[in-house]
Structures are given as C-alpha cells and as structure tokens.
Write a protein that holds these residues in place. Structure first.
Motif, PDB file in Angstrom:
ATOM      1  N   GLY A  28       0.807  -1.213   0.000  1.00 39.66           N
ATOM      2  CA  GLY A  28       0.000   0.000   0.000  1.00 39.66           C
ATOM      3  C   GLY A  28       0.842   1.265   0.000  1.00 39.66           C
ATOM      4  N   ASP A  29       0.152   2.405   0.044  1.00 35.27           N
ATOM      5  CA  ASP A  29       0.837   3.704   0.040  1.00 35.27           C
ATOM      6  C   ASP A  29      -0.079   4.717   0.736  1.00 35.27           C
ATOM      7  OD1 ASP A  29       2.803   5.544  -0.451  1.00 35.27           O
ATOM      8  OD2 ASP A  29       2.143   5.985  -2.500  1.00 35.27           O
ATOM      9  N   VAL A  59      -3.832   3.837   0.885  1.00 37.09           N
ATOM     10  CA  VAL A  59      -4.413   3.241  -0.330  1.00 37.09           C
ATOM     11  C   VAL A  59      -3.670   1.945  -0.638  1.00 37.09           C
ATOM     12  CG1 VAL A  59      -4.821   3.527  -2.788  1.00 37.09           C
ATOM     13  CG2 VAL A  59      -5.080   5.480  -1.241  1.00 37.09           C
ATOM     14  N   ASN A  60      -4.428   0.904  -0.909  1.00 41.73           N
ATOM     15  CA  ASN A  60      -3.820  -0.372  -1.309  1.00 41.73           C
ATOM     16  C   ASN A  60      -4.530  -0.856  -2.581  1.00 41.73           C
ATOM     17  OD1 ASN A  60      -3.138  -3.234  -1.526  1.00 41.73           O
ATOM     18  ND2 ASN A  60      -2.268  -3.011   0.525  1.00 41.73           N
ATOM     19  N   VAL A  61      -3.922  -0.521  -3.706  1.00 38.34           N
ATOM     20  CA  VAL A  61      -4.539  -0.870  -4.994  1.00 38.34           C
ATOM     21  C   VAL A  61      -4.510  -2.384  -5.216  1.00 38.34           C
ATOM     22  CG1 VAL A  61      -4.497  -0.454  -7.485  1.00 38.34           C
ATOM     23  CG2 VAL A  61      -3.823   1.366  -5.902  1.00 38.34           C
ATOM     24  N   GLY A  62      -3.471  -3.039  -4.695  1.00 36.30           N
ATOM     25  CA  GLY A  62      -3.397  -4.499  -4.829  1.00 36.30           C
ATOM     26  C   GLY A  62      -4.585  -5.187  -4.198  1.00 36.30           C
ATOM     27  N   THR A  63      -4.999  -4.691  -3.018  1.00 35.31           N
ATOM     28  CA  THR A  63      -6.183  -5.258  -2.360  1.00 35.31           C
ATOM     29  C   THR A  63      -7.436  -4.991  -3.183  1.00 35.31           C
ATOM     30  OG1 THR A  63      -5.163  -4.991  -0.190  1.00 35.31           O
ATOM     31  CG2 THR A  63      -7.550  -5.229  -0.239  1.00 35.31           C
ATOM     32  N   GLN A  64      -7.531  -3.801  -3.773  1.00 36.88           N
ATOM     33  CA  GLN A  64      -8.695  -3.479  -4.613  1.00 36.88           C
ATOM     34  C   GLN A  64      -8.776  -4.428  -5.811  1.00 36.88           C
ATOM     35  OE1 GLN A  64      -8.478   0.672  -5.713  1.00 36.88           O
ATOM     36  NE2 GLN A  64      -8.203   1.354  -3.578  1.00 36.88           N
ATOM     37  N   ILE A  65      -7.615  -4.684  -6.439  1.00 39.17           N
ATOM     38  CA  ILE A  65      -7.584  -5.603  -7.582  1.00 39.17           C
ATOM     39  C   ILE A  65      -7.968  -7.016  -7.148  1.00 39.17           C
ATOM     40  CG2 ILE A  65      -6.059  -6.717  -9.266  1.00 39.17           C
ATOM     41  CD1 ILE A  65      -4.508  -4.073  -9.418  1.00 39.17           C
ATOM     42  N   PHE A 106       3.548  -2.082  -5.439  1.00 35.94           N
ATOM     43  CA  PHE A 106       2.618  -1.815  -6.534  1.00 35.94           C
ATOM     44  C   PHE A 106       1.931  -0.454  -6.370  1.00 35.94           C
ATOM     45  CE2 PHE A 106      -1.521  -2.357  -8.705  1.00 35.94           C
ATOM     46  CZ  PHE A 106      -1.066  -2.638  -9.979  1.00 35.94           C
ATOM     47  N   SER A 107       1.333  -0.214  -5.204  1.00 40.74           N
ATOM     48  CA  SER A 107       0.623   1.061  -4.986  1.00 40.74           C
ATOM     49  C   SER A 107       1.577   2.251  -5.048  1.00 40.74           C
ATOM     50  CB  SER A 107      -0.088   1.044  -3.631  1.00 40.74           C
ATOM     51  OG  SER A 107      -1.146   0.113  -3.635  1.00 40.74           O
ATOM     52  N   LYS A 108       2.783   2.091  -4.491  1.00 42.04           N
ATOM     53  CA  LYS A 108       3.766   3.188  -4.522  1.00 42.04           C
ATOM     54  C   LYS A 108       4.164   3.529  -5.943  1.00 42.04           C
ATOM     55  CE  LYS A 108       5.667   2.250   0.063  1.00 42.04           C
ATOM     56  NZ  LYS A 108       6.841   1.820   0.849  1.00 42.04           N
ATOM     57  N   ARG A 109       4.345   2.528  -6.759  1.00 42.33           N
ATOM     58  CA  ARG A 109       4.740   2.784  -8.149  1.00 42.33           C
ATOM     59  C   ARG A 109       3.609   3.462  -8.925  1.00 42.33           C
ATOM     60  NH1 ARG A 109       9.279   1.160 -10.407  1.00 42.33           N
ATOM     61  NH2 ARG A 109      10.696  -0.182  -9.248  1.00 42.33           N
ATOM     62  N   LEU A 110       2.372   3.103  -8.604  1.00 39.90           N
ATOM     63  CA  LEU A 110       1.239   3.776  -9.247  1.00 39.90           C
ATOM     64  C   LEU A 110       1.213   5.259  -8.855  1.00 39.90           C
ATOM     65  CD1 LEU A 110      -1.730   1.233  -9.054  1.00 39.90           C
ATOM     66  CD2 LEU A 110      -0.668   2.155 -11.126  1.00 39.90           C
ATOM     67  N   SER A 111       1.515   5.543  -7.590  1.00 37.63           N
ATOM     68  CA  SER A 111       1.548   6.942  -7.140  1.00 37.63           C
ATOM     69  C   SER A 111       2.645   7.717  -7.867  1.00 37.63           C
ATOM     70  CB  SER A 111       1.784   7.005  -5.631  1.00 37.63           C
ATOM     71  OG  SER A 111       0.758   6.346  -4.940  1.00 37.63           O
TER      72      SER A 111
END
Length: 462
Positions: free
Chosen positions: A80-81, A88-94, A136-141
C-alpha cells in the motif's frame, strides 16, 4: 474363456452331442447362422463407435467452455501507500475485484502467499499464479505524479507465472485468462488514476473536462498504467515435445500392458490347445492340455511379470537415445515395469473372468475411457464433468501423474508420484483378486474349458 463350456464334465459331453446333432452341410460345416449372429456384431461395433465419439469429441470440442475448478493462485504482496493522508492499497482493490468478477464455478482462484504459491507451482497443484508486487501502490503513485511532472518512470508490474510442466495447454488457458483479467484491471485502474490526476490539476472541475487538460502522452500513460509480464515459472527443458513427452511415455506404458495382455492370452491359449491359431491359410488347433483355469492364469501372469521390466528397459533406452531428458532413470524404469505389469495382469484377469467380452471391457477401460481422462493433453478441469469424474480411478490418469512427476517435477511424491504409485499398486491388487476369485470359482464348480477336466480321474469318478 475363449471356446469355453459353462457346464461341468457332463456339460462338456453335451456340447459335443449338440454340435454333432446340428445340421451339417455337404462340405462339413454348419448349414446356417441365426440372424442374431449377424446383428450382434453390428450392434456392438455401433455402440462402441457411439462411446468413442462421446468421449473423444466431447473432451476436445470446447475446453474453455467446459472449464471448471481450474486452479490459479492470486498473490497480493502490495504494502500500500499513503496518498493525501489516507492509506491506499490498490493491490487489495484488484484482489477483491478479481474475486468478485472471476466465475467461481470455472476458476478456482486461490488467495495465497508467495511461498505457498511457489510450492503449489512446483508440485503441479496449480496451473498459474498472478503476483502483485509489494511496491505496486507506490509505483502507481509515482506514475501519477510523473504524468504531471515530467520525468522517466517505470510502470508497476504484475507478473503472471504459467506452469507448463503441469500442462502446456493449461498454461495457454492461464495466459488467455490473465490477458482478459489484466486488460480489465488496466482499464479500471487507468480510469481511477486519470480522474485522480485530473482532479489535482483542476479542482472543482468535472472529471471529463479536467482529463481533457492532460497532455496526450500523459493520457496514454495513465490509460494503461500496469505492465503485465507473462512467463513460465519453470520452463520445460528441450526434448520434452512442449510437455507432451510425459503423455506419450504414459501411452506406451499403458499400450504395452494392454496389448501384452491380449497377445499373451491368445498365444498361451493356442499353445495349450484352448484356442485355434490362424496364420493366413494355415490353421492350427492342437489337443487341449489338462490344466486348470487358475494354473493357466498363473502362467500368463508369470509371463507378464517377466516381460514388464524388459519392456520398461527398452522404453527407457529408446528415450535416452532420442535425447529425451530423464533426471531419474532408475525410478522411471521401476515404475514403468510396475505400470506395465499392473495393466497386463489386470487385463489377463478380465479376459480370464469374462472371456471374449473381456476384450471389449479392456478396450473400454484402458483406451476409450482412459485417453480423454488422462489429462495428458487437455487438463481435467477443461473437460466435461463426466470425463473429469473418470480421472479419479482411470488407470491412464494415475500412470500419467506418476510419469509426469518423474519427468518434470523431480520425482516429487506430492506432485503426483505418490497418487500414481499407490493407485497402480491398488490396480495390480484388484487384478490379482479378480483373476484368483474368478478362476477358482470356475474350477471349483467344474466349469472346465472345452469340457476338458483337469482333476485326477479318481476324484472325478467320485
């Protein structure tokens, strides 16, 4: 039970009398054959063809439509980030989105840790794994920030591991499944990122207007923010025929046992005088030997046991000459001998118990039902359920699991070798019990072959 009489010694004499009283043509043969004698073979062939069509066309028609319980792992390592003060944790959302959208009756999506996913890949329990990395989330940010502030940045990566050692066709299904899933994930995440960046650029403006203010390059970058890489977890070595060598090795082991049973049965019966031999225009039928069914079957079993290791050694030698990679030659030789012996012994027992009908039974059990349910070409989870049900006990599937483990999974017991070994031993025990019970029952009831008694004359007189 070729040319057998299903009566005692008196019954054997009655058969001779009945045969003598049948109308005989001037040439010395029977006058006519009843109509059912012509119809029954046609009916049996038609029924066999219908079964062939159902099994073989059924399992090849549309594997992905037949998909059920197809095991794939999903590994979410995302830490997350923190964005604008919120986590925010986009991996969990996916992960949650895939759980909701992937049909549970078709795909067995297993939420696993990376260690467990790798273990199941190594043991062939799953056909693939989708791995979301920890950053993953950090790289998206970072990607979102780079779309506003120029700079070089790498897209976050989701890795899809296929497992070709568990089946190359299954690996293809994993790739197609991941392509569809990741395309949808990319689109959803891309929309979210675009709206997030646009809102920062023009607060208070609707999303569409704000997004239009982004540069074309930024919009393209945000539209597809995730880089999906697909590759084999452990690539197959050269010389495996794209993962088909295990299937064909299984096939020759089974065919050696199946055809060996038919050949030994027919030739031994001819040597003992209980079945004729015909070679072109030459016909040979000698006087029957006084021998019990049990002793006859023992002789056939002994021939199967002595021949099996020789054949297994021949197969291993040919595979070596053909440069097929074999990391565990001795276990493969020993298991091959066991598998050939088990199939041959069981086939001989079926023939001893059911006679001519045993030929059909062996063909149906070992070949017609065996090939589609073997999972050697198309995974069991991509076949109709009535075929996948057969894999629980069909000999070819059990042999394939053991051979695949020895060739592709380092002889790992958990990768199918244990199941294949015990099921092969169980099949051998079943064959021995079937043959022993059937032949002893016939012998004790005096159901002599061709009416030829094998007991001492004094015992028969009593």
């Amino acid at each position: 039970m070729t040319n057998d009489s299903m009566s005692g010694s008196e019954g054997g004499e009655s058969v001779v009398k009945d045969s003598a009283s049948t109308a005989v043509s001037p040439e010395g043969g029977r006058g006519r054959v009843p109509l059912r004698g012509w119809l029954v073979p046609m009916f049996v062939v038609t029924l066999l063809a219908a079964l062939l069509g159902t099994m073989y066309l059924g399992y090849t028609s549309d594997p992905e439509k037949n998909l059920h319980d197809f095991p794939v792992a999903l590994v979410n390592q995302d830490d997350g980030d923190v964005i604008d003060g919120r986590t925010v944790n986009v991996g969990t959302q996916i992960t949650e989105a895939l759980k909701d959208k992937v049909p549970a009756d078709k795909v067995d999506l297993r939420l696993l840790g990376i260690g467990e996913a790798q273990r199941q890949l190594k043991e062939g329990h799953i056909y693939g794994a989708i791995v979301i990395p920890s950053d993953f989330s950090k790289r998206l940010s970072i990607l979102a920030a780079a779309s506003v502030v120029p700079g070089d940045v790498e897209r976050p990566v989701i890795t899809v591991h296929t497992n070709p050692r568990a089946g190359t066709y299954a690996a293809g299904i994993v790739q197609r499944f991941s392509d569809r899933a990741m395309t949808e994930v990319n689109a959803t995440v891309g929309t979210q990122l675009t709206e997030q960046v646009a809102a920062k650029l023009a607060p208070g403006t609707d999303a569409a207007t704000a997004a239009a203010q982004l540069s074309g390059a930024a919009r393209l970058q945000l539209a597809k923010p995730i880089d999906v890489t697909v590759g084999p977890f452990r690539p197959l070595p050269e010389g495996t025929g794209q993962g088909l060598s295990a299937f064909f090795y299984t096939l020759i082991l089974l065919f050696a046992g199946f055809s060996g049973a038919m050949i030994i049965h027919a030739m031994v019966d001819n040597v003992l005088g209980y079945a004729p031999a015909e070679y072109g225009p030459w016909y040979r039928h000698i006087q029957p030997v006084a021998i019990s069914r049990w002793r006859t079957l023992l002789a056939k079993w002994a021939m199967a046991a002595l021949t099996a290791p020789v054949i297994s050694g021949i197969f291993l030698g040919i595979a070596t000459l053909m440069n097929m990679p074999i990391d565990h030659p001795l276990p493969l030789f020993l298991y091959g001998a066991l598998a050939i012996a088990a199939v041959c012994v069981t086939g001989l027992s079926v023939l001893a118990a059911f006679g001519t009908a045993g030929l059909l039974i062996n063909m149906i059990v070992f070949v017609i039902l065996g090939l589609p349910s073997s999972s050697g070409t198309i995974p069991i989870e991509a076949t109709p359920r009535y075929i996948s049900f057969l894999a629980d006990f069909e000999p070819m599937h059990q042999i394939y699991l053991a051979v695949r483990s020895l060739l592709y999974f380092d002889g790992n017991l958990a990768a199918g070798l244990s199941t294949g070994l015990w099921m092969t031993l169980f099949g051998l025990l079943f064959g021995v019990l079937l043959g022993a019970i059937a032949t002893h029952t016939y012998d004790l009831r005096g159901l002599y072959r061709l009416g030829v008694p094998h007991r001492p004359a004094a015992a028969l007189a009593e």
